[in-house]
Design a protein around this motif. Structure first.
Motif, PDB file in Angstrom:
ATOM      1  N   MET A 108       0.826  -1.177   0.000  1.00  0.00           N
ATOM      2  CA  MET A 108       0.000   0.000   0.000  1.00  0.00           C
ATOM      3  C   MET A 108       0.874   1.245   0.000  1.00  0.00           C
ATOM      4  N   LYS A 109       1.804   1.224  -0.924  1.00  0.00           N
ATOM      5  CA  LYS A 109       2.798   2.287  -1.014  1.00  0.00           C
ATOM      6  C   LYS A 109       2.173   3.658  -1.244  1.00  0.00           C
ATOM      7  N   SER A 110       1.214   3.758  -2.163  1.00  0.00           N
ATOM      8  CA  SER A 110       0.667   5.088  -2.453  1.00  0.00           C
ATOM      9  C   SER A 110      -0.140   5.639  -1.282  1.00  0.00           C
ATOM     10  N   ILE A 111      -0.772   4.761  -0.507  1.00  0.00           N
ATOM     11  CA  ILE A 111      -1.515   5.226   0.666  1.00  0.00           C
ATOM     12  C   ILE A 111      -0.542   5.725   1.730  1.00  0.00           C
ATOM     13  N   LEU A 112       0.532   4.984   1.961  1.00  0.00           N
ATOM     14  CA  LEU A 112       1.531   5.419   2.935  1.00  0.00           C
ATOM     15  C   LEU A 112       2.170   6.739   2.504  1.00  0.00           C
ATOM     16  N   THR A 113       2.459   6.862   1.221  1.00  0.00           N
ATOM     17  CA  THR A 113       3.018   8.118   0.705  1.00  0.00           C
ATOM     18  C   THR A 113       2.030   9.255   0.890  1.00  0.00           C
ATOM     19  N   ALA A 114       0.753   9.003   0.620  1.00  0.00           N
ATOM     20  CA  ALA A 114      -0.266  10.036   0.801  1.00  0.00           C
ATOM     21  C   ALA A 114      -0.323  10.493   2.257  1.00  0.00           C
ATOM     22  N   LEU A 115      -0.254   9.551   3.185  1.00  0.00           N
ATOM     23  CA  LEU A 115      -0.273   9.902   4.603  1.00  0.00           C
ATOM     24  C   LEU A 115       0.961  10.710   4.978  1.00  0.00           C
ATOM     25  N   GLN A 116       2.119  10.294   4.494  1.00  0.00           N
ATOM     26  CA  GLN A 116       3.357  11.023   4.783  1.00  0.00           C
ATOM     27  C   GLN A 116       3.343  12.420   4.184  1.00  0.00           C
ATOM     28  N   ASP A 117       2.710  12.587   3.034  1.00  0.00           N
ATOM     29  CA  ASP A 117       2.674  13.878   2.342  1.00  0.00           C
ATOM     30  C   ASP A 117       1.493  14.751   2.765  1.00  0.00           C
ATOM     31  N   GLY A 118       0.728  14.307   3.753  1.00  0.00           N
ATOM     32  CA  GLY A 118      -0.375  15.105   4.256  1.00  0.00           C
ATOM     33  C   GLY A 118      -1.615  15.097   3.379  1.00  0.00           C
ATOM     34  N   ARG A 119      -1.810  14.010   2.642  1.00  0.00           N
ATOM     35  CA  ARG A 119      -2.976  13.924   1.759  1.00  0.00           C
ATOM     36  C   ARG A 119      -4.107  13.083   2.373  1.00  0.00           C
ATOM     37  N   LEU A 120      -4.240  13.140   3.683  1.00  0.00           N
ATOM     38  CA  LEU A 120      -5.433  12.653   4.388  1.00  0.00           C
ATOM     39  C   LEU A 120      -6.165  13.908   4.810  1.00  0.00           C
ATOM     40  N   ILE A 121      -7.369  14.091   4.287  1.00  0.00           N
ATOM     41  CA  ILE A 121      -8.091  15.334   4.521  1.00  0.00           C
ATOM     42  C   ILE A 121      -9.478  15.056   5.083  1.00  0.00           C
ATOM     43  N   GLU A 122      -9.959  16.002   5.863  1.00  0.00           N
ATOM     44  CA  GLU A 122     -11.345  15.955   6.312  1.00  0.00           C
ATOM     45  C   GLU A 122     -12.182  16.612   5.235  1.00  0.00           C
ATOM     46  N   LEU A 123     -13.196  15.914   4.777  1.00  0.00           N
ATOM     47  CA  LEU A 123     -14.038  16.431   3.704  1.00  0.00           C
ATOM     48  C   LEU A 123     -15.069  17.400   4.270  1.00  0.00           C
ATOM     49  N   PRO A 124     -15.088  18.630   3.755  1.00  0.00           N
ATOM     50  CA  PRO A 124     -16.055  19.609   4.252  1.00  0.00           C
ATOM     51  C   PRO A 124     -17.437  19.437   3.641  1.00  0.00           C
ATOM     52  N   GLU A 125     -17.552  18.546   2.691  1.00  0.00           N
ATOM     53  CA  GLU A 125     -18.806  18.341   1.965  1.00  0.00           C
ATOM     54  C   GLU A 125     -19.380  16.962   2.261  1.00  0.00           C
ATOM     55  N   THR A 126     -20.707  16.874   2.305  1.00  0.00           N
ATOM     56  CA  THR A 126     -21.354  15.571   2.421  1.00  0.00           C
ATOM     57  C   THR A 126     -22.025  15.187   1.110  1.00  0.00           C
TER      58      THR A 126
END
Length: 141
Positions: free
Chosen positions: A1-19
């Protein structure tokens, strides 16, 4: 799950302001388009076009929207968390709390399938995403 780990390291886990599903996907697409290696593609239009063909809601509270592009490049992902959930039209009719958006160049299709399979197995073996559904902040996620 390399791209997910990279996303987490690069700050690409975001809270979605939209529902709203389309707005949430557009928000995530903007984050994806900010990645320097993602060039010459309208991620939002591509993801929405893909969703119109087939819903990418997996069930159990998560979805995997994506865009496939021709050529070579890296596999990238952006993770979005919705505290209240999104009516995504998933097969199990459950609200989606975790969206994992992928940018998939042609040379990375097998890597994407392998990563997606690993993520699905991790969710099945664990408690699903129950802990993510109950999270109250991005740090909890």
């Amino acid at each position: 799950m390399k791209s997910i780990l990279t996303a987490l390291q690069d700050g690409r886990l975001i809270e979605l302001p939209e529902t709203d599903k389309d707005k949430a996907l557009g928000y995530m697409a903007n984050i994806m388009e900010a990645i320097p290696e993602v060039t010459n593609v309208d991620v939002s239009a591509g993801v929405l076009e893909r969703e119109a063909q087939a819903n990418t809601g997996i069930g159990k509270g998560w979805a995997c929207p994506h865009i496939r592009v021709d050529g070579d490049g890296e596999l990238f992902s952006v993770l979005g968390w919705s505290p209240s959930g999104i009516d995504y039209g998933a097969p199990d009719k459950e609200q989606v709390h975790l969206l994992v958006m992928y940018y998939i160049p042609g040379n990375q299709r097998m890597a994407y399938l392998k990563e997606l399979s690993g993520l699905a197995k991790a969710i099945q073996k664990g408690q699903g995403i129950e802990n993510i559904e109950k999270a109250t902040s991005l740090n909890d996620v």
